[in-house]
Write a protein that holds these residues in place. Structure first.
Motif, PDB file in Angstrom:
ATOM      1  N   SER A   9      -1.798   2.509  -9.416  1.00 24.04           N
ATOM      2  CA  SER A   9      -0.652   2.402  -8.493  1.00 24.04           C
ATOM      3  C   SER A   9      -1.061   1.704  -7.199  1.00 24.04           C
ATOM      4  O   SER A   9      -0.259   1.000  -6.581  1.00 24.04           O
ATOM      5  N   ARG A  10      -2.317   1.874  -6.812  1.00 21.25           N
ATOM      6  CA  ARG A  10      -2.798   1.199  -5.593  1.00 21.25           C
ATOM      7  C   ARG A  10      -2.859  -0.310  -5.812  1.00 21.25           C
ATOM      8  O   ARG A  10      -2.487  -1.086  -4.920  1.00 21.25           O
ATOM      9  N   SER A  32       0.594  -1.505  -5.578  1.00 20.43           N
ATOM     10  CA  SER A  32       1.053  -1.503  -4.190  1.00 20.43           C
ATOM     11  C   SER A  32       0.562  -2.747  -3.455  1.00 20.43           C
ATOM     12  O   SER A  32       1.301  -3.350  -2.662  1.00 20.43           O
ATOM     13  N   ASN A  41       2.965  -5.467  -1.667  1.00 23.46           N
ATOM     14  CA  ASN A  41       2.787  -5.863  -0.266  1.00 23.46           C
ATOM     15  C   ASN A  41       2.575  -7.367  -0.148  1.00 23.46           C
ATOM     16  O   ASN A  41       3.036  -7.997   0.816  1.00 23.46           O
ATOM     17  N   ARG A  68       3.863   3.435  -8.982  1.00 22.04           N
ATOM     18  CA  ARG A  68       4.062   4.199  -7.742  1.00 22.04           C
ATOM     19  C   ARG A  68       3.695   5.655  -8.012  1.00 22.04           C
ATOM     20  O   ARG A  68       4.011   6.188  -9.064  1.00 22.04           O
TER      21      ARG A  68
END
Length: 558
Positions: A433-434, A437, A441, A557
């Motif tokens: 999930s990171r 992310s 971004n 997420r």
């Protein structure tokens, strides 16, 4: 450069050296492997090829190693080759050659890690196969998780796999099940050798509701047998489906009896010369092939034994074209291995080639340091539903596949439901999930990793970047190892290594300043940021692919 690609480079160098020195090329192996040294100071990869073949070639290992080092150092992407000890080759790669992997991984996507290593193998993989007399218990759930992961691994390495559930719908256990249902429908206690638990009453009530006159029928026990087994098996299939496990074939034991398969197997074994009669019964001489005693196929009263059905089922698999039958059994079936191996030999097969039996050990569900008590519904065991209710599908599948099947495990409810890094499934899924992310971004800021030609691998030079890249390069070999050894836990443990390396890469510092994947605030988006974004996405691909092999989701997420 992947370890597999470097292995080919080393082998090509060895062939060139042999040709230059007039040595017999047949002395070289068809393939070699390179290993990552335990200590980083020994280089990126090491090879023992010089020590393996020097004596046969009539050379000193260090002399051959030096010739190989000279040849390898001329290869693009290899920075240096050092000789250690009696002839180890310690190989150091250019950073760009290591980082090139990120482009390969992202470009390959879901195909990264797949291979044809086990191509042309036709494997019948049977697992779970719980009796349709109750819900799937936690031991069967272990095989559901491990078996399904193994099927995915075998297919990822090129094998032609058929997954199968053997539905034991014949025999005395079904008779006891039917008697238990009938007793429950009448409001009577379960027979002494019957089945208890609330599920018996539930099924009995459903049968009565759907067939109102059943208790007054001529043979209510047979009716409860028929409808009860249908309902129980439908529930088992739904539970497995909800767990993400689907079988190519559901094979009914009753069909073996109805279609004369047991007699067919007996005729085949008799033709092989391995049966005999004694005391009115027909026996199979399994002691000729290492079994501790001969086995009865047909009893003196004419009834078939369970072992006869096992023989017929094995022959049926082989006659359907499977080269190998793989059976996954519980710890209480350990004594079953010898007779099954001997049976395969009686059919004229090679037990080491055509039959493989995996034994799984016990699983305990633990809460607050104590075993979770029996399921209220099943009466005697913890079921698949109990496990899923306690920790969820993803955690259950990961927990069961994370350990070698021959080890007993305790699944701690508190640990596997926690949002902490010591929860292995949370640890790995959070890393995925990171990475997602970071991608979100980047899009929000108007940044992109660009096309393949936009990637500049030579910019990834930091130790933690290169360490992550080398770990990602190990993935194809991990998949092959897990498939060949029938051990999906290698994938889980590898994913945890990837996760640790990714977090260290994410938090890399130089002079106390974190080296971000993306620029902060109004900082410029540079080619280095782009290169790190490629590495981020390569990591995301590998984690996603690995979790998919375990049948575990890769959330974007959390």
């Amino acid at each position: 450069m992947t370890p597999a690609a470097l292995s080919e480079v080393v082998l090509a160098a060895a062939r060139a050296v042999f040709a230059a020195k007039g040595l017999d090329p047949s002395l070289l192996p068809a393939s070699i492997s390179v290993e990552r040294p335990r200590e980083a100071g020994h280089g990126d990869y090491a090879s023992t090829i010089a020590m393996q073949v020097a004596k046969k070639a009539g050379m000193r290992p260090r002399d051959l190693a030096q010739a190989l080092a000279d040849e390898l150092e001329a290869h693009e992407g290899i920075r240096a080759v050092e000789i250690a000890g009696p002839g180890f080759l310690n190989i150091r790669l250019e950073a760009a050659a290591i980082a090139e992997l990120a482009r390969q991984v992202v470009t390959a996507g879901a195909d990264y890690g797949t291979s044809d290593k086990l191509a042309k193998q036709r494997i019948n993989l049977e697992f779970v196969s719980a009796n349709p007399t109750g819900p799937v218990h936690i031991g069967g759930v272990r095989w559901a998780a491990v078996g399904d992961a193994l099927a995915r691994l075998l297919r990822a390495t090129g094998a032609d796999v058929g997954t199968e559930y053997y539905f034991n719908d014949a025999g005395s256990q079904i008779d006891r099940f039917a008697k238990s249902l009938l007793a429950a429908a009448k409001g009577e206690p379960a027979p002494e050798d019957g089945y208890g638990g609330a599920y018996i009453s539930e099924i009995a009530q459903t049968v009565v509701t759907e067939h109102p006159g059943i208790l007054a029928s001529d043979n209510p026990q047979e009716q409860f047998r028929r409808y009860g087994v249908e309902l129980m098996f439908a529930e088992i299939k739904k539970s497995l489906s909800d767990f993400g496990v689907h079988f190519d074939t559901y094979f009914n034991e009753k069909d073996l009896h109805d279609q004369g398969a047991l007699q067919h197997a007996l005729d085949r074994l008799t033709a092989q010369g391995h049966t005999y009669e004694r005391d009115g019964a027909v026996w199979l001489r399994t002691t000729d092939f290492g079994d501790d005693k001969d086995r009865v196929l047909r009893k003196s009263d004419g009834d078939w034994t369970y072992f006869a059905a096992d023989c017929a089922y094995y022959l049926n698999k082989r006659e359907r074209g499977f080269d190998k039958a793989v059976l996954m059994l519980g710890a209480d079936h350990h004594g079953y291995v010898g007779r099954m191996k001997a049976m395969a030999a009686c059919f004229g097969d090679d037990p080491k080639v055509n039959l493989e039996i995996l034994i799984g050990q016990l699983v305990n569900l633990v809460r607050d340091g104590a075993p979770v008590r029996m399921s209220k519904r099943a009466g005697t065991v913890v079921t698949l539903e109990d496990l899923v209710d306690a920790i969820g599908v993803d955690a259950a599948r990961y927990a069961l596949a994370r350990y070698s099947s021959d080890s007993q495990i305790d699944i701690d409810v508190e640990l596997w439901t926690s949002a902490r890094n010591d929860n292995p499934v949370y640890y790995v899924q959070y890393a995925h999930s990171r990475t997602a992310s970071v991608d979100r971004n980047a899009v929000d800021a108007g940044h992109s990793r660009g096309d393949a030609e936009d990637f500049k691998p030579e910019l990834l030079v930091l130790d933690k970047e290169l360490e992550l890249l080398k770990t990602l390069a190990d993935y194809p070999a991990v998949v092959v190892t897990a498939a060949e050894l029938r051990e999906p836990h290698h994938v889980a443990r590898y994913l945890e290594k990837v996760t640790g390396d990714y977090h260290r890469f994410y938090d890399t510092k130089i002079d106390g300043k974190v080296q971000r994947i993306l620029p902060q605030a109004d900082d410029e988006f540079t080619e280095l940021h782009r290169a790190r974004l490629w590495l981020n996405d390569a990591t995301r691909t590998v984690i996603s692919n690995g979790l998919s092999l375990l049948g575990v989701s890769a959330p974007e997420r959390m």
